[in-house]
Design a protein around this motif. Structure first.
Motif: not given
Ligand SMILES: O=C(O)CCC(=O)C(=O)O
Ligand SMILES: [Fe+2]
Length: 355
Positions: A212, A214, A216, A228, A231, A233, A240, A248, A288, A290, A298, A300, A302, A304
């Motif tokens: 993913q 991301n 920002y 974000m 949540h 994961d 990340v 974060l 966590h 963001a 920003r 990032s 991720a 998974f």
């Protein structure tokens, strides 16, 4: 099609008007009401910076004590930053560049690869948007396997560098994730050759992985926005990479939200819900979020990592005894994604045995 995409076909984002991210470039000197969060309503406050010196552990994966340190970090935090992992900084720089290049495209161009409610890959809002009444100050791009079909639409004549970089990155991330998993299993005294799904070479039994990206954007009123929302994961493990811009945060029980300050080249590793289920609660999933800021865009990534699609995840016998009865019923990745898609932060409770 694999189970992750299948699951989202059955649980599409429901409020259709909210599938298109804001055109952040054309917006915004003011935060629209749709994106304004009431932080004073937060159930969990930030940690008091004067009294709290705690930080998420930073672990050099190449030192002999790494296994013990990882176990401690996963038990206490569900998270740590990993350094000295061998993924070349030049590749990370390239990923940052390609990610910025994607999100810098005009909105109309990005919308050509909009992730429709039935799809799992492409451009869109954070997947968890469905569970919050306010929208997040971010946009994302989801990749499973090769991104070539979407990349061709984004850059008809110039997509090769993006695809090569993302392909190489996914290979490196898989290698690092599996190295971390071996250390985690070892730290719990598990024989990895007994964990069938972790060793399988058969194609249909390969792990499910999602990358993913991301973004920002700079935000006019960061204190009232959310990049974000909080949540955990769904994965076994998430890596990340957050470049050099902070944002974060991890929630620590009895302490509050703590920032995870970027360390050049480091990855933040978070325990996901499925790892928590597999290790019968020994490691906890990290809550966590963001945050955004007023001055720096920003980005990032991720990654998974989850088990093969049709494998039931349940704890190995070494982790079950009178003091540690089985906490959760066995679930496949798909079943758990469905539970998460319906119950979100209550999904673990939903599959918990009533001992
Ligand atoms: O941007 C970040 O630092 C975190 C991203 C994240 O938690 C996610 O994509 O699940
Ligand atoms: Fe996350």
């Amino acid at each position: 099609m694999n189970s992750v995409s299948e699951s989202f076909k059955t649980k599409p984002i429901t409020h259709l008007k909210h599938i298109v991210p804001l055109d952040f470039k054309a917006a915004c000197n003011n935060l629209p009401d749709s994106h304004t969060w009431n932080h004073h309503d937060d159930a969990q406050p930030p940690a008091d910076p004067l009294t709290q010196q705690e930080t998420v552990p930073v672990i050099d994966i190449a030192i002999p004590q790494a296994m013990t340190l990882i176990r401690e970090a996963c038990e206490k935090w569900g998270a740590f930053q990993v350094t000295n992992h061998g993924i070349p900084i030049e590749l990370l720089d390239q990923i940052e560049l390609q990610t910025k290049r994607l999100f810098a495209l005009p909105s109309e161009q990005k919308l050509k690869v909009l992730r429709s409610p039935e799809d799992f890959t492409g451009y869109g809002l954070p997947r968890i948007s469905n569970f919050f009444s306010k929208l997040m100050w971010s946009e994302g791009f989801t990749i499973m396997g090769s991104p070539i079909d979407h990349a061709r639409q984004l850059w008809p004549n110039d997509h090769i560098d993006f695809c090569n970089a993302m392909g190489e990155y996914q290979n490196e991330l898989r290698g690092l994730t599996e190295r971390l998993l071996r250390l985690m299993f070892g730290s719990l005294g598990l024989q990895q050759q007994n964990i069938g799904w972790f060793n399988s070479e058969i194609e249909s039994k390969s792990p499910q992985a999602v990358l993913q990206l991301n973004s920002y954007p700079v935000c006019p009123e960061p204190n009232q926005a959310m990049g974000m929302a909080p949540h955990t994961d769904t994965s076994l493990l998430t890596l990340v990479y957050q470049g050099s811009v902070s944002g974060l945060q991890v929630f620590k029980e009895n302490v509050g939200w703590l920032p995870v300050e970027p360390i050049p080249g480091a990855f933040m590793v978070t325990v996901g819900d499925l790892m928590h289920i597999f290790c019968n609660g020994r490691f906890k999933p990290a809550l966590h979020r963001a945050l955004v800021n007023k001055t720096s865009h920003r980005i990032s990534t991720a990654y998974f990592y989850g088990p093969p699609k049709d494998v039931e995840i349940s704890p190995p016998s070494e982790l079950i005894d009178r003091d540690h009865p089985v906490l959760y019923r066995p679930v496949t990745f798909k079943e758990y994604l469905d539970a998460k898609g319906t119950h979100f932060d209550k999904a673990l409770e939903f599959i918990r045995h009533m001992n």
